[in-house]
Motif scaffolding. Structure first.
Motif, PDB file in Angstrom:
ATOM      1  N   ILE A   5       0.864  -1.180   0.000  1.00 12.03           N
ATOM      2  CA  ILE A   5       0.000   0.000   0.000  1.00 12.03           C
ATOM      3  C   ILE A   5       0.901   1.231   0.000  1.00 12.03           C
ATOM      4  O   ILE A   5       1.659   1.454   0.948  1.00 12.03           O
ATOM      5  N   LEU A   6       0.818   2.013  -1.075  1.00 16.66           N
ATOM      6  CA  LEU A   6       1.671   3.187  -1.221  1.00 16.66           C
ATOM      7  C   LEU A   6       0.955   4.437  -0.726  1.00 16.66           C
ATOM      8  O   LEU A   6      -0.160   4.728  -1.137  1.00 16.66           O
ATOM      9  N   ALA A   7       1.615   5.145   0.160  1.00 13.42           N
ATOM     10  CA  ALA A   7       1.123   6.429   0.673  1.00 13.42           C
ATOM     11  C   ALA A   7       2.269   7.424   0.494  1.00 13.42           C
ATOM     12  O   ALA A   7       3.071   7.652   1.402  1.00 13.42           O
ATOM     13  N   SER A   8       2.353   8.004  -0.690  1.00 14.80           N
ATOM     14  CA  SER A   8       3.509   8.808  -1.094  1.00 14.80           C
ATOM     15  C   SER A   8       3.404  10.263  -0.637  1.00 14.80           C
ATOM     16  O   SER A   8       3.352  11.188  -1.458  1.00 14.80           O
ATOM     17  N   TYR A   9       3.376  10.451   0.654  1.00  9.05           N
ATOM     18  CA  TYR A   9       3.255  11.794   1.243  1.00  9.05           C
ATOM     19  C   TYR A   9       4.370  12.056   2.238  1.00  9.05           C
ATOM     20  O   TYR A   9       4.872  11.151   2.893  1.00  9.05           O
ATOM     21  N   ASP A  10       4.719  13.314   2.372  1.00  7.96           N
ATOM     22  CA  ASP A  10       5.632  13.781   3.409  1.00  7.96           C
ATOM     23  C   ASP A  10       5.127  15.142   3.873  1.00  7.96           C
ATOM     24  O   ASP A  10       5.056  16.079   3.072  1.00  7.96           O
ATOM     25  N   SER A  11       4.726  15.218   5.119  1.00  5.68           N
ATOM     26  CA  SER A  11       4.264  16.479   5.719  1.00  5.68           C
ATOM     27  C   SER A  11       3.184  17.156   4.885  1.00  5.68           C
ATOM     28  O   SER A  11       3.192  18.368   4.703  1.00  5.68           O
ATOM     29  N   GLY A  12       2.268  16.362   4.366  1.00  6.13           N
ATOM     30  CA  GLY A  12       1.155  16.890   3.593  1.00  6.13           C
ATOM     31  C   GLY A  12       1.431  17.086   2.118  1.00  6.13           C
ATOM     32  O   GLY A  12       0.544  17.477   1.370  1.00  6.13           O
ATOM     33  N   HIS A  13       2.655  16.819   1.685  1.00  7.45           N
ATOM     34  CA  HIS A  13       3.028  17.037   0.287  1.00  7.45           C
ATOM     35  C   HIS A  13       3.089  15.708  -0.459  1.00  7.45           C
ATOM     36  O   HIS A  13       3.829  14.804  -0.091  1.00  7.45           O
ATOM     37  N   TYR A  14       2.302  15.622  -1.526  1.00  6.11           N
ATOM     38  CA  TYR A  14       2.232  14.415  -2.346  1.00  6.11           C
ATOM     39  C   TYR A  14       3.501  14.274  -3.178  1.00  6.11           C
ATOM     40  O   TYR A  14       3.883  15.192  -3.897  1.00  6.11           O
ATOM     41  N   HIS A  15       4.169  13.160  -3.063  1.00  4.41           N
ATOM     42  CA  HIS A  15       5.416  12.845  -3.762  1.00  4.41           C
ATOM     43  C   HIS A  15       6.525  13.845  -3.444  1.00  4.41           C
ATOM     44  O   HIS A  15       7.462  13.994  -4.233  1.00  4.41           O
ATOM     45  N   GLY A  16       6.446  14.530  -2.313  1.00  2.32           N
ATOM     46  CA  GLY A  16       7.504  15.451  -1.920  1.00  2.32           C
ATOM     47  C   GLY A  16       8.393  14.833  -0.864  1.00  2.32           C
ATOM     48  O   GLY A  16       7.972  13.965  -0.101  1.00  2.32           O
ATOM     49  N   GLY A  17       9.636  15.236  -0.805  1.00  6.72           N
ATOM     50  CA  GLY A  17      10.556  14.785   0.230  1.00  6.72           C
ATOM     51  C   GLY A  17      10.558  13.277   0.394  1.00  6.72           C
ATOM     52  O   GLY A  17      10.739  12.525  -0.561  1.00  6.72           O
ATOM     53  N   MET A  18      10.324  12.821   1.631  1.00  7.06           N
ATOM     54  CA  MET A  18      10.303  11.394   1.929  1.00  7.06           C
ATOM     55  C   MET A  18       9.135  10.686   1.252  1.00  7.06           C
ATOM     56  O   MET A  18       9.116   9.457   1.160  1.00  7.06           O
ATOM     57  N   GLY A  19       8.166  11.441   0.761  1.00  7.14           N
ATOM     58  CA  GLY A  19       7.041  10.858   0.042  1.00  7.14           C
ATOM     59  C   GLY A  19       7.454  10.198  -1.264  1.00  7.14           C
ATOM     60  O   GLY A  19       6.676   9.487  -1.892  1.00  7.14           O
ATOM     61  N   GLN A  20       8.692  10.416  -1.675  1.00  6.52           N
ATOM     62  CA  GLN A  20       9.224   9.760  -2.866  1.00  6.52           C
ATOM     63  C   GLN A  20       9.727   8.350  -2.557  1.00  6.52           C
ATOM     64  O   GLN A  20       9.993   7.562  -3.467  1.00  6.52           O
ATOM     65  N   GLY A  21       9.843   8.026  -1.271  1.00  7.97           N
ATOM     66  CA  GLY A  21      10.373   6.732  -0.843  1.00  7.97           C
ATOM     67  C   GLY A  21       9.600   5.524  -1.348  1.00  7.97           C
ATOM     68  O   GLY A  21      10.205   4.576  -1.853  1.00  7.97           O
ATOM     69  N   PRO A  22       8.261   5.504  -1.213  1.00 13.58           N
ATOM     70  CA  PRO A  22       7.517   4.339  -1.708  1.00 13.58           C
ATOM     71  C   PRO A  22       7.764   4.062  -3.192  1.00 13.58           C
ATOM     72  O   PRO A  22       7.988   2.911  -3.586  1.00 13.58           O
ATOM     73  N   ASP A  23       7.753   5.102  -4.016  1.00 11.01           N
ATOM     74  CA  ASP A  23       8.004   4.916  -5.446  1.00 11.01           C
ATOM     75  C   ASP A  23       9.425   4.410  -5.690  1.00 11.01           C
ATOM     76  O   ASP A  23       9.653   3.589  -6.580  1.00 11.01           O
ATOM     77  N   ALA A  24      10.382   4.892  -4.905  1.00 10.41           N
ATOM     78  CA  ALA A  24      11.766   4.443  -5.063  1.00 10.41           C
ATOM     79  C   ALA A  24      11.892   2.956  -4.743  1.00 10.41           C
ATOM     80  O   ALA A  24      12.617   2.225  -5.433  1.00 10.41           O
ATOM     81  N   LEU A  25      11.168   2.500  -3.723  1.00  7.40           N
ATOM     82  CA  LEU A  25      11.203   1.070  -3.394  1.00  7.40           C
ATOM     83  C   LEU A  25      10.594   0.224  -4.507  1.00  7.40           C
ATOM     84  O   LEU A  25      11.115  -0.842  -4.854  1.00  7.40           O
ATOM     85  N   ILE A  26       9.500   0.713  -5.083  1.00  4.19           N
ATOM     86  CA  ILE A  26       8.867  -0.011  -6.184  1.00  4.19           C
ATOM     87  C   ILE A  26       9.791   0.001  -7.407  1.00  4.19           C
ATOM     88  O   ILE A  26      10.039  -1.035  -8.029  1.00  4.19           O
ATOM     89  N   SER A  27      10.331   1.171  -7.747  1.00  5.11           N
ATOM     90  CA  SER A  27      11.244   1.287  -8.896  1.00  5.11           C
ATOM     91  C   SER A  27      12.503   0.457  -8.690  1.00  5.11           C
ATOM     92  O   SER A  27      13.100  -0.029  -9.654  1.00  5.11           O
ATOM     93  N   GLY A  28      12.900   0.314  -7.439  1.00 10.26           N
ATOM     94  CA  GLY A  28      14.107  -0.450  -7.114  1.00 10.26           C
ATOM     95  C   GLY A  28      13.917  -1.956  -7.171  1.00 10.26           C
ATOM     96  O   GLY A  28      14.861  -2.708  -6.928  1.00 10.26           O
ATOM     97  N   GLY A  29      12.706  -2.421  -7.460  1.00 13.30           N
ATOM     98  CA  GLY A  29      12.505  -3.848  -7.653  1.00 13.30           C
ATOM     99  C   GLY A  29      11.853  -4.604  -6.518  1.00 13.30           C
ATOM    100  O   GLY A  29      11.901  -5.834  -6.484  1.00 13.30           O
ATOM    101  N   LEU A  30      11.200  -3.911  -5.597  1.00 15.97           N
ATOM    102  CA  LEU A  30      10.580  -4.595  -4.460  1.00 15.97           C
ATOM    103  C   LEU A  30       9.550  -5.637  -4.904  1.00 15.97           C
ATOM    104  O   LEU A  30       9.534  -6.759  -4.399  1.00 15.97           O
ATOM    105  N   VAL A  31       8.695  -5.270  -5.857  1.00 14.51           N
ATOM    106  CA  VAL A  31       7.667  -6.214  -6.316  1.00 14.51           C
ATOM    107  C   VAL A  31       8.318  -7.453  -6.926  1.00 14.51           C
ATOM    108  O   VAL A  31       7.932  -8.586  -6.607  1.00 14.51           O
TER     109      VAL A  31
END
Length: 144
Positions: free
Chosen positions: A6-32
């Protein structure tokens, strides 16, 4: 095992900002792929944008918690093991609420045990684990 990421790509209220980029990075990095190769049946659920477009930390943070709580419930109802990938510490409260969990794996650089009375900066994410643990009654009331 049936796993729902379950991806929740938020950081301090910002969508895909800051640490909110982490979930996408894990998926792009081959987690699935890695979980699939290990024999797991993996689905990816993204909560997407929630709330209004104002990206306010507190209002958006609780909207993210509600969305995550719902996705965790759906995963559990489908017999899947939910794994929440988030950039926001408070999101853990939504994960616990959705599961009715009595255990959580906490991977963070700090404890997040502040309450409004003990926080030097009033940073909501610094109060995430205290919210989950009920150390400040009422803080989690906005989460289903």
């Amino acid at each position: 095992m049936k796993v729902s990421l379950i991806l929740a790509s938020y950081d301090s209220g910002h969508y895909h900002g800051g640490m909110g980029q982490g979930p996408d990075a894990l998926i792009s990095g081959g987690l699935v792929d890695a979980l699939t190769l290990a024999g797991h049946d993996v689905t990816v659920e993204d909560i997407g944008r929630v709330g209004d477009d104002q990206e306010r930390e507190i209002a958006t943070g609780f909207a993210v918690c509600n969305a995550v709580s719902g996705e965790v419930r759906i995963a559990r109802d489908r017999g899947r093991f939910p794994i929440v990938l988030a950039g926001n510490c408070l999101t853990s409260a939504g994960a616990v609420a959705g599961e009715g969990a009595d255990a959580i794996i906490w991977a963070d650089q700090h404890g997040d045990l502040n309450t409004p009375e003990t926080s030097v900066y009033g940073f909501l994410d610094g109060m995430a684990l205290s919210t989950v643990l009920g150390l400040k009654p009422g803080m989690a009331d906005a989460i289903g």
